[in-house]
Design a protein around this motif. Structure first.
Motif, mmCIF file in Angstrom:
data_model
loop_
_atom_site.group_PDB
_atom_site.id
_atom_site.type_symbol
_atom_site.label_atom_id
_atom_site.label_comp_id
_atom_site.label_asym_id
_atom_site.label_seq_id
_atom_site.Cartn_x
_atom_site.Cartn_y
_atom_site.Cartn_z
ATOM 1 N N THR A 117 0.818 -1.215 0.000
ATOM 2 C CA THR A 117 0.000 0.000 0.000
ATOM 3 C C THR A 117 0.848 1.259 0.000
ATOM 4 N N GLY A 118 2.087 1.172 0.492
ATOM 5 C CA GLY A 118 2.977 2.323 0.473
ATOM 6 C C GLY A 118 3.336 2.756 -0.935
ATOM 7 N N ARG A 119 3.148 1.852 -1.900
ATOM 8 C CA ARG A 119 3.437 2.184 -3.297
ATOM 9 C C ARG A 119 2.262 2.921 -3.945
ATOM 10 N N VAL A 120 1.130 2.927 -3.253
ATOM 11 C CA VAL A 120 -0.061 3.607 -3.759
ATOM 12 C C VAL A 120 -0.242 4.958 -3.088
ATOM 13 N N GLY A 121 -0.190 4.974 -1.760
ATOM 14 C CA GLY A 121 -0.334 6.219 -1.021
ATOM 15 C C GLY A 121 -1.737 6.415 -0.497
ATOM 16 N N ASP A 122 -1.849 6.597 0.816
ATOM 17 C CA ASP A 122 -3.136 6.805 1.481
ATOM 18 C C ASP A 122 -3.572 8.260 1.302
ATOM 19 N N PRO A 123 -4.755 8.507 0.722
ATOM 20 C CA PRO A 123 -5.213 9.884 0.553
ATOM 21 C C PRO A 123 -5.756 10.510 1.826
ATOM 22 N N SER A 124 -5.959 9.712 2.881
ATOM 23 C CA SER A 124 -6.564 10.221 4.109
ATOM 24 C C SER A 124 -5.742 11.354 4.702
ATOM 25 N N GLY A 125 -6.404 12.486 4.928
ATOM 26 C CA GLY A 125 -5.741 13.625 5.545
ATOM 27 C C GLY A 125 -4.774 14.354 4.635
ATOM 28 N N LYS A 126 -4.737 14.000 3.350
ATOM 29 C CA LYS A 126 -3.803 14.627 2.411
ATOM 30 C C LYS A 126 -4.556 15.521 1.431
ATOM 31 N N SER A 127 -3.958 16.663 1.107
ATOM 32 C CA SER A 127 -4.585 17.590 0.169
ATOM 33 C C SER A 127 -4.128 17.351 -1.261
ATOM 34 N N ALA A 128 -3.092 16.536 -1.436
ATOM 35 C CA ALA A 128 -2.585 16.220 -2.774
ATOM 36 C C ALA A 128 -2.010 14.815 -2.763
ATOM 37 N N GLU A 129 -1.858 14.239 -3.946
ATOM 38 C CA GLU A 129 -1.349 12.877 -4.056
ATOM 39 C C GLU A 129 0.113 12.826 -3.620
ATOM 40 N N ARG A 130 0.466 11.748 -2.916
ATOM 41 C CA ARG A 130 1.838 11.597 -2.448
ATOM 42 C C ARG A 130 2.788 11.397 -3.626
ATOM 43 N N PRO A 131 4.034 11.864 -3.504
ATOM 44 C CA PRO A 131 5.032 11.579 -4.547
ATOM 45 C C PRO A 131 5.266 10.072 -4.634
ATOM 46 N N GLU A 132 5.428 9.583 -5.834
ATOM 47 C CA GLU A 132 5.615 8.143 -6.029
ATOM 48 C C GLU A 132 7.027 7.734 -5.618
ATOM 49 N N LEU A 133 7.128 6.635 -4.879
ATOM 50 C CA LEU A 133 8.428 6.101 -4.470
ATOM 51 C C LEU A 133 8.791 4.917 -5.353
ATOM 52 N N ASP A 134 10.076 4.784 -5.682
ATOM 53 C CA ASP A 134 10.469 3.619 -6.463
ATOM 54 C C ASP A 134 10.525 2.393 -5.552
ATOM 55 N N VAL A 135 10.565 1.228 -6.170
ATOM 56 C CA VAL A 135 10.492 -0.036 -5.429
ATOM 57 C C VAL A 135 11.634 -0.162 -4.422
ATOM 58 N N ALA A 136 12.841 0.224 -4.821
ATOM 59 C CA ALA A 136 13.992 0.108 -3.926
ATOM 60 C C ALA A 136 13.809 0.963 -2.682
ATOM 61 N N ALA A 137 13.264 2.168 -2.848
ATOM 62 C CA ALA A 137 13.040 3.060 -1.709
ATOM 63 C C ALA A 137 11.994 2.490 -0.768
ATOM 64 N N VAL A 138 10.911 1.940 -1.332
ATOM 65 C CA VAL A 138 9.860 1.343 -0.493
ATOM 66 C C VAL A 138 10.416 0.175 0.311
ATOM 67 N N GLU A 139 11.218 -0.659 -0.326
ATOM 68 C CA GLU A 139 11.783 -1.821 0.365
ATOM 69 C C GLU A 139 12.749 -1.399 1.470
ATOM 70 N N ALA A 140 13.592 -0.404 1.170
ATOM 71 C CA ALA A 140 14.536 0.079 2.180
ATOM 72 C C ALA A 140 13.792 0.712 3.354
ATOM 73 N N ASN A 141 12.779 1.518 3.048
ATOM 74 C CA ASN A 141 11.988 2.141 4.108
ATOM 75 C C ASN A 141 11.271 1.086 4.941
ATOM 76 N N SER A 142 10.744 0.059 4.273
ATOM 77 C CA SER A 142 10.026 -1.008 4.984
ATOM 78 C C SER A 142 10.942 -1.714 5.967
ATOM 79 N N ASP A 143 12.136 -2.058 5.523
ATOM 80 C CA ASP A 143 13.086 -2.747 6.406
ATOM 81 C C ASP A 143 13.450 -1.889 7.609
ATOM 82 N N ALA A 144 13.664 -0.586 7.366
ATOM 83 C CA ALA A 144 14.032 0.311 8.461
ATOM 84 C C ALA A 144 12.905 0.444 9.474
ATOM 85 N N ILE A 145 11.675 0.526 8.985
ATOM 86 C CA ILE A 145 10.531 0.683 9.883
ATOM 87 C C ILE A 145 10.272 -0.594 10.668
ATOM 88 N N LYS A 146 10.434 -1.757 10.039
ATOM 89 C CA LYS A 146 10.271 -3.025 10.770
ATOM 90 C C LYS A 146 11.250 -3.110 11.931
#
Length: 493
Positions: A117-146
């Motif tokens: 879902t991080g590759r899509v972006g939650d519109p809740s509470g947002k006034s504009a669409e989130r910038p798109e993240l590439d797959v490598a960034a999502v995976e790196a962010n996921s590992d760090a957050i875990k």
């Protein structure tokens, strides 16, 4: 028609097959990093978890009052965290606090990282669409957050008389610790683990047809975006179904029966409970939201001129994290004490009363708030680091400074580098100007007369002070202070 409905339900259930979990087998050493078994915690018979949360101002809405009657071990509760950055921030802290309360009251906590879902972006509470993240960034962010979530949720609280108790009608007695309760386990999942096996056509056929467009448009988060100038993309519009399916998948395959989130997540949470009821044709899925973390003036708590207050020590030092809470206004400190710490309400009330008594030392309660929240996020080691730096960097403190302590805050305060011969025997008045601590020599001299200029926390009384060899801490750094807040670290090269 009844036969057709039963066939459709059976087809849907067949689609909702178990998928491989991100968590590794029990035999793998990393499994223990992301899954904690039950551990004892000192509590006594008192309120259930929802009652505790409500008393502390941590309940905005629930889908059913049945949650309040749940006994320890009956709830498996999840909160989602999308990997939009390398770290969670202060806005995510309430989710971790709430999960910890469920654990402390004997239930299972599930932290779901949105690798999909991080590759899509939650519109809740947002006034504009989130910038798109590439797959490598999502995976790196996921590992760090875990890793971050595992550290925070994995800390077992020390038995303490001031901890708020939860009801446990079937206690697990631990004679060694004198404990009379059982702390629930926790687990960390990644929704990419099941989304990667689902095709768009299957999803539209087996899930999408159960979603009513009118209901989806009526969600508050969708209405706001549709009314905005930029509108909403189809990608964002589907987000509530994606999150709803997460709940359905975990409900069916893992027994997760409660989803929690901020008040802006109500639409996404109810999308999940509706899918579970329609597709699985069962009841028992619940939702709970807590208020967003706001200041008394309605602005977001957790934003500064420098940006978000990050929970990872790699992005924000424990010292600066501690200082942020130490500076909370009096009008907010008691409310934050209730929602961000695990102190009993009786003790918090005592602190509130103490603020109104003659002789109260300003920021005493803020200090306690900063200690409790820093300990929860950064552990005892992080709190010790923050306290050591805070004390050592206090102008006039008797603590002996060393280069390591000063370097430890160099990323949090202005700093500069000067050659050794530029510093040694240099007039301190000139140095305070050349480093940018103050704007002019006259301002420096005026501050000296007022007793507000410090070199390595030692007050400077003379305008003629020269920097001596012994002033250069460990031959590496100097710490200049103009009053209590303005500091400058001078590295000697």
């Amino acid at each position: 028609m009844a036969t057709a409905a039963m066939a459709a339900a059976a087809s849907s259930r067949a689609f909702l097959r178990p998928h491989r979990l991100l968590l590794l087998p029990h035999t793998h050493p990393l499994r223990r990093r992301f899954s904690a078994t039950a551990a004892p915690v000192s509590t006594a018979a008192s309120a259930g978890v929802v009652d505790v949360l409500r008393e502390r101002g941590l309940v905005e809405a629930t889908t059913s009052e049945a949650l309040a009657a749940a006994r320890p071990g009956e709830l498996k509760v999840y909160c989602g965290f999308d990997p939009t950055a390398e770290s969670l921030h202060l806005g995510n802290l309430l989710g971790l606090v709430a999960l910890s309360w469920f654990r402390r009251c004997g239930h299972t906590a599930v932290a779901l990282v949105g690798g999909a879902t991080g590759r899509v972006g939650d519109p809740s509470g947002k006034s504009a669409e989130r910038p798109e993240l590439d797959v490598a960034a999502v995976e790196a962010n996921s590992d760090a957050i875990k890793s971050l979530v595992a550290q925070i949720l994995g800390r077992v609280p020390e038995p303490a008389h001031h901890s708020q108790p939860c009801k446990n009608e079937q206690p697990l007695v631990n004679s060694a610790a004198g404990s009379s309760a059982k702390m629930g386990s926790f687990v960390i999942l990644d929704n990419y683990d099941w989304w990667k096996d689902i095709t768009l056509l299957d999803f539209l056929k087996e899930v999408g047809r159960f979603a009513r467009v009118g209901t989806m448009i009526a969600k508050e988060s969708v209405k706001k975006r549709l009314a905005s100038e930029d509108g909403m993309s189809y990608t964002e519009f589907t987000y509530q179904l994606l999150q709803g399916y997460d709940f359905l998948h975990m409900f069916k395959n893992m027994g997760v029966n409660v989803q929690i989130g901020g008040s802006d997540q109500w639409g996404n949470i109810t999308a999940g409970t509706e899918l579970i009821r329609k597709i699985l044709q069962v009841e028992g899925a619940h939702g709970l939201t807590f208020p967003l973390l706001l200041k008394s003036d309605g602005t977001k708590f957790g934003k500064t001129e420098d940006g978000a207050i990050w929970l990872s020590s790699k992005m924000l030092s424990p010292y600066k994290f501690y200082q942020y809470f130490f500076a909370v206004p009096d009008i907010d400190v008691i409310r934050f004490m209730k929602i961000l710490t695990f102190l009993s309400l009786d003790e918090i009330q005592e602190l509130e009363v103490s603020m109104k008594k003659p002789g109260y030392v300003p920021n005493t309660v803020q200090k306690r708030l900063a200690e409790e929240v820093t300990r929860f996020v950064h552990g005892e080691e992080g709190l010790v680091e923050a306290l050591k730096a805070t004390e050592a960097l206090r102008p006039g403190a008797q603590t002996q400074l060393d280069a390591q302590t000063i370097e430890g805050i160099a990323d949090d305060v202005p700093s500069c580098s000067l050659a050794y011969d530029q510093v040694l025997k240099s007039p301190l008045v000139d140095l305070a100007v050349s480093t940018g601590l103050l704007a002019s020599k006259s301002a420096v001299k005026r501050l000296i007369k007022q007793g507000g200029l410090y070199l390595n926390n030692i007050r400077i009384d003379s305008e003629d002070k020269l920097v001596e060899e012994g002033d250069i801490v460990d031959g590496k750094v100097l710490l200049l202070s103009a009053g209590k807040k303005n500091k400058m670290v001078v590295r000697i090269s």
